[in-house]
Scaffold this active site. Structure first.
Site, PDB file in Angstrom:
ATOM      1  N   GLU A 190      42.667  43.889  30.440  1.00  0.00           N
ATOM      2  CA  GLU A 190      42.710  43.844  28.980  1.00  0.00           C
ATOM      3  C   GLU A 190      43.255  42.531  28.418  1.00  0.00           C
ATOM      4  OE1 GLU A 190      44.653  47.307  27.405  1.00  0.00           O
ATOM      5  OE2 GLU A 190      43.172  48.675  28.257  1.00  0.00           O
ATOM      6  N   GLU A 374      39.722  52.826  32.729  1.00  0.00           N
ATOM      7  CA  GLU A 374      40.766  53.645  32.087  1.00  0.00           C
ATOM      8  C   GLU A 374      40.147  54.480  30.977  1.00  0.00           C
ATOM      9  OE1 GLU A 374      44.189  51.615  30.419  1.00  0.00           O
ATOM     10  OE2 GLU A 374      44.336  50.326  32.187  1.00  0.00           O
TER      11      GLU A 374
END
Ligand code: FCB
Length: 468
Positions: A190, A374
């Site tokens: 991320e 995720e």
């Protein structure tokens, strides 16, 4: 303690499971054995042992020790004590029938300030990855899940271009030491959060707040990814290599052209800012109408390095954001009333995952195979008589897996799904209050209790394996 929880687990679907609100529909691609199902964690969120075996301080040690930065003043000092309990945690993972595990390596554990290897730290990951492989799990390892060594931040962190080469050195060491232990490498987790939350608004470590910083930090993160990718390819040709991006769905509050454009800008800021450089080799022009004059310093050759082909793309998805035009060049969030939300306040919106995946499939010719690295939700789970009935999570996971299945049916090449997270853990600025695990952690005793969601995933995976 973890063992007790494992042994009492009835994966065969006994009476403690009642009806089964999780199992995917017959005919779903999720029943295919090659669709990988795993669980994910990250080093700082679970390991604890921050001062042991030569680990150096990270920016999250510093940030969480700063009053007012993390809810209730929580820190990762002990977390889930995974550094000491890794063996029983791996037993737990395997007993739940997970087929893959996504973990991250703590950069401050494995290298000293001069860039020399720290054997004790390296041995920890060798033992951990070795045991995962012995148990038959596929290993997905992220090099950078936000725990930057503090000494590098002291030299400018992601704002200093030199970090690109420090990261490549780190990738070099790890891939030489751990080749053969890792099935899939992910360079960064991320980068949007590292750049925007870390340097743009200061909500995350290192807590700096300037849009120009965020944009330059992003450029260095992406460049570090590109340099590391080349190193990983050289040292560990047999593994898969990729990167993990968090993506957000933006929807327009009305059908007006202005609001539709606002939703587009939201997705440019959250998704295209990262995916365009990686998959098209350029930053999206619309980013600079949203943020006029904020372009980063880009040197010759950078965009080619960033745009090098990936073996896979990791996608993290949690929620959507409803927006409208701010009347100028931007968007503002308009929270919807009456929608289902999680303990984080995030809207439950599985269609967003399907729509993003199909949109990426349409827009990016170079889109590689995807893993959902995720997806999951936080709830205020309580242990009641040895059980945790996390009904909202069960429905959440089932619906998001169904959304993935729809995307696959529409032609998107999605190869697997990792639930966030195996364990309740240190949820960054929200500390320990927000529980994302499919396994409950009592932070006082470190007792693990398998939640009903994990029991049902496990039962499904057992049934699937039996049919294969
Ligand atoms: C993601 C992070 C992960 C976790 C989840 C809830 O942004 O990658 O570490 O905190 O959110």
């Amino acid at each position: 303690m973890a063992q007790d929880a494992v042994e009492s687990l009835d994966v065969a679907g006994g009476s403690n499971l009642g009806g089964d609100p999780f199992t995917p529909a017959a005919g779903s691609a999720l029943w295919r054995k090659h669709f990988l199902i795993g669980a994910a964690t990250a080093s700082y969120q679970i390991e604890g042992a921050v001062n042991e075996d030569g680990r150096l301080p990270s920016i999250w040690d510093t940030f969480s020790a700063t009053p007012g930065k993390v809810l209730h003043g929580d820190t990762g000092e002990h977390a889930c004590d995974h550094y000491h309990r890794w063996e029983s945690d791996v037993e737990l993972l395997a007993s739940l029938n997970f087929e893959a595990y996504r973990l991250s390596i703590a950069w401050p554990r494995v290298m000293d300030e001069a860039g020399r290897p720290n054997r004790k730290g390296l041995d920890f990951y060798k033992r951990l990855l070795g045991k995962l492989k012995d148990k038959g799990l596929q290993t997905f390892a992220t090099l950078y899940h936000w725990d930057l060594p503090q000494h590098l931040e002291d030299r400018g962190g992601w704002l200093n271009r030199d970090i690109v080469y420090r990261f490549a050195d780190y990738a070099d060491l790890m891939s030489r030491e751990l080749a053969g232990h890792v099935d899939a490498w992910m360079t960064l987790n991320e980068p949007w959060c590292s750049a925007f939350l870390g340097y743009g608004n200061g909500h995350h470590a290192p807590g700096r707040a300037n849009l120009r910083y965020a944009v330059q930090a992003m450029h260095h993160l992406l460049l570090a990814h590109g340099e590391a990718l080349a190193v990983l390819r050289e040292n560990d040709p047999a593994s898969k290599k990729g990167i993990v991006a968090n993506v957000g769905r933006g929807t327009a509050n009305t059908q007006s052209a202005a609001d539709t454009h606002a939703a587009h800008l939201f997705e440019v800021q959250h998704n295209a800012w990262i995916l365009d450089p990686l998959l098209k080799g350029t930053y999206p022009a619309d980013l600079w109408t949203l943020w006029p004059g904020a372009e980063p310093l880009v040197l010759d050759g950078d965009m080619q390095t960033i745009g090098a082909p990936l073996d896979f793309l990791g996608i993290n998805y949690y929620f959507r954001t409803n927006v409208e035009s701010d009347g100028a060049n931007g968007y503002i969030e308009v929270p919807l009333a009456g929608v289902e939300r999680t303990q984080m306040g995030w809207e439950v919106y599985p269609d967003g995952l399907r729509d993003l995946l199909t949109g990426f499939h349409r827009n990016y010719r170079a889109l590689p195979p995807i893993y959902i690295t995720e997806n999951g939700m936080a709830s205020d789970d309580k242990v009641d008589n040895g059980h945790v009935d996390d009904a909202q999570r069960i429905a959440f996971l089932k619906r998001h897996l169904a959304a993935v299945d729809e995307a696959i049916a529409q032609g998107v090449d999605v190869r697997g799904y990792f639930v966030w997270s195996l364990l309740d853990n240190f949820e960054w600025a929200y500390g320990y209050e927000r529980r994302f695990g499919v396994v409950h952690v009592d932070y006082r005793t470190q007792q693990r209790t398998v939640k009903r969601s994990a029991q049902l995933i496990s039962k499904f995976l057992q049934e699937r394996a039996a049919r294969a």
